[in-house]
Design an enzyme around this catalytic site. Structure first.
Site, PDB file in Angstrom:
ATOM      1  N   CYS A   7     -16.135 -36.666  18.875  1.00  0.00           N
ATOM      2  CA  CYS A   7     -15.030 -37.582  19.191  1.00  0.00           C
ATOM      3  C   CYS A   7     -14.939 -38.613  18.073  1.00  0.00           C
ATOM      4  O   CYS A   7     -15.413 -38.367  16.951  1.00  0.00           O
ATOM      5  CB  CYS A   7     -15.178 -38.196  20.583  1.00  0.00           C
ATOM      6  SG  CYS A   7     -16.598 -39.273  20.807  1.00  0.00           S
ATOM      7  N   ASN A  10     -18.291 -41.602  19.233  1.00  0.00           N
ATOM      8  CA  ASN A  10     -19.541 -41.000  19.750  1.00  0.00           C
ATOM      9  C   ASN A  10     -20.245 -41.919  20.757  1.00  0.00           C
ATOM     10  O   ASN A  10     -21.465 -41.904  20.878  1.00  0.00           O
ATOM     11  CB  ASN A  10     -20.496 -40.604  18.603  1.00  0.00           C
ATOM     12  CG  ASN A  10     -21.647 -39.684  19.038  1.00  0.00           C
ATOM     13  OD1 ASN A  10     -22.703 -39.706  18.448  1.00  0.00           O
ATOM     14  ND2 ASN A  10     -21.457 -38.890  20.066  1.00  0.00           N
ATOM     15  N   CYS A  12     -18.285 -42.502  23.962  1.00  0.00           N
ATOM     16  CA  CYS A  12     -17.649 -42.217  25.263  1.00  0.00           C
ATOM     17  C   CYS A  12     -17.495 -40.720  25.511  1.00  0.00           C
ATOM     18  O   CYS A  12     -18.250 -40.128  26.274  1.00  0.00           O
ATOM     19  CB  CYS A  12     -16.284 -42.904  25.363  1.00  0.00           C
ATOM     20  SG  CYS A  12     -16.398 -44.704  25.517  1.00  0.00           S
ATOM     21  N   ARG A  13     -16.498 -40.106  24.883  1.00  0.00           N
ATOM     22  CA  ARG A  13     -16.131 -38.737  25.269  1.00  0.00           C
ATOM     23  C   ARG A  13     -17.142 -37.682  24.857  1.00  0.00           C
ATOM     24  O   ARG A  13     -17.509 -36.821  25.665  1.00  0.00           O
ATOM     25  CB  ARG A  13     -14.749 -38.392  24.688  1.00  0.00           C
ATOM     26  CG  ARG A  13     -13.631 -39.210  25.276  1.00  0.00           C
ATOM     27  CD  ARG A  13     -12.372 -39.100  24.452  1.00  0.00           C
ATOM     28  NE  ARG A  13     -12.557 -39.673  23.121  1.00  0.00           N
ATOM     29  CZ  ARG A  13     -11.731 -39.532  22.095  1.00  0.00           C
ATOM     30  NH1 ARG A  13     -10.637 -38.796  22.258  1.00  0.00           N
ATOM     31  NH2 ARG A  13     -11.974 -40.106  20.945  1.00  0.00           N
ATOM     32  N   SER A  14     -17.595 -37.705  23.580  1.00  0.00           N
ATOM     33  CA  SER A  14     -18.500 -36.615  23.170  1.00  0.00           C
ATOM     34  C   SER A  14     -19.893 -36.727  23.790  1.00  0.00           C
ATOM     35  O   SER A  14     -20.464 -35.699  24.171  1.00  0.00           O
ATOM     36  CB  SER A  14     -18.544 -36.449  21.651  1.00  0.00           C
ATOM     37  OG  SER A  14     -19.028 -37.595  20.995  1.00  0.00           O
ATOM     38  N   ASP A 120      -9.068 -41.063  25.712  1.00  0.00           N
ATOM     39  CA  ASP A 120     -10.211 -41.905  25.340  1.00  0.00           C
ATOM     40  C   ASP A 120     -10.350 -43.081  26.314  1.00  0.00           C
ATOM     41  O   ASP A 120      -9.526 -44.005  26.297  1.00  0.00           O
ATOM     42  CB  ASP A 120     -10.015 -42.427  23.916  1.00  0.00           C
ATOM     43  CG  ASP A 120     -11.295 -43.031  23.371  1.00  0.00           C
ATOM     44  OD1 ASP A 120     -12.167 -43.398  24.175  1.00  0.00           O
ATOM     45  OD2 ASP A 120     -11.416 -43.135  22.132  1.00  0.00           O
TER      46      ASP A 120
HETATM   47  P1  4NP Z   1     -14.999 -42.245  21.809  1.00  0.00           P
HETATM   48  O1  4NP Z   1     -14.276 -43.660  22.089  1.00  0.00           O
HETATM   49  O2  4NP Z   1     -14.356 -41.651  20.572  1.00  0.00           O
HETATM   50  O3  4NP Z   1     -14.695 -41.450  23.039  1.00  0.00           O
HETATM   51  O4  4NP Z   1     -16.467 -42.556  21.646  1.00  0.00           O
HETATM   52  C1  4NP Z   1     -14.273 -44.692  21.157  1.00  0.00           C
HETATM   53  C2  4NP Z   1     -15.225 -45.689  21.226  1.00  0.00           C
HETATM   54  C3  4NP Z   1     -15.216 -46.723  20.314  1.00  0.00           C
HETATM   55  C4  4NP Z   1     -14.242 -46.768  19.338  1.00  0.00           C
HETATM   56  C5  4NP Z   1     -13.284 -45.775  19.264  1.00  0.00           C
HETATM   57  C6  4NP Z   1     -13.303 -44.737  20.171  1.00  0.00           C
HETATM   58  N1  4NP Z   1     -14.205 -47.858  18.424  1.00  0.00           N
HETATM   59  O5  4NP Z   1     -13.263 -47.923  17.606  1.00  0.00           O
HETATM   60  O6  4NP Z   1     -15.116 -48.694  18.436  1.00  0.00           O
END
Ligand code: 4NP
Length: 154
Positions: A7, A10, A12-14, A120
């Protein structure tokens, strides 16, 4: 079989996909090596996002020991499958993939009975909705991989 879930952050989703697929694979006795990574580098070494750890724990998936890392060029030879949570992650992975590397890069969701992308929850704040989608996707992936093992094609 080695699978990397991908994702953006790294956190939340992955990691959710990794933890959920780990639960399902363990239950099914399906032997697989799993990891997850992000295309971005904001959260290197951090555990998954607190609300995601809590929402996953309510469903019996333990994410607390996972640590964020960034996708590397080596991952494309280390893993058989790199499964992206959304089209941007897929595009970014394809752009980083060294020529001739072995990993097959695809979206995590097959889109047959639901969405093609995992929304997300870092932005939507809908951690349970995200986990509903991840659980359905992980179940579908397990069925696909079990079939592929008998047919020897993903
Ligand atoms: P993820 O979500 O891609 O599902 O882990 C996110 C978590 C944090 C951020 C972006 C996406 N960020 O920009 O900090």
């Amino acid at each position: 079989m080695r699978i990397l879930f991908l994702c953006l952050g790294n956190i939340c989703r992955s990691p959710a996909a990794e933890g959920v697929f780990r639960s399902l694979a363990d239950e099914a006795g399906f032997v697989v090596e799993l990891d997850s990574a992000g295309t971005g580098n904001w959260h290197l070494g951090h555990p998954p996002y607190g609300p995601m750890i809590a929402a996953a724990a309510m469903r019996g998936h333990d994410l607390h020991a996972l640590r964020a890392r960034q996708l590397t060029r080596e991952d494309f030879d280390r893993f058989d499958l790199i499964l992206a949570m959304d089209r941007q992650n897929l595009h970014d992975a394809q752009a980083l993939a060294p020529a001739g590397s072995r990993a097959q890069i695809a979206l995590f969701l097959d889109g047959e009975t639901g969405p093609h992308e995992v929304p997300d929850p870092y932005y939507t704040r809908d951690f349970d909705g995200c986990l509903d989608i991840v659980e359905a996707g992980a179940q579908a992936l397990l069925v696909r991989l079990q079939r592929a093992q008998s047919d020897s094609a993903f």
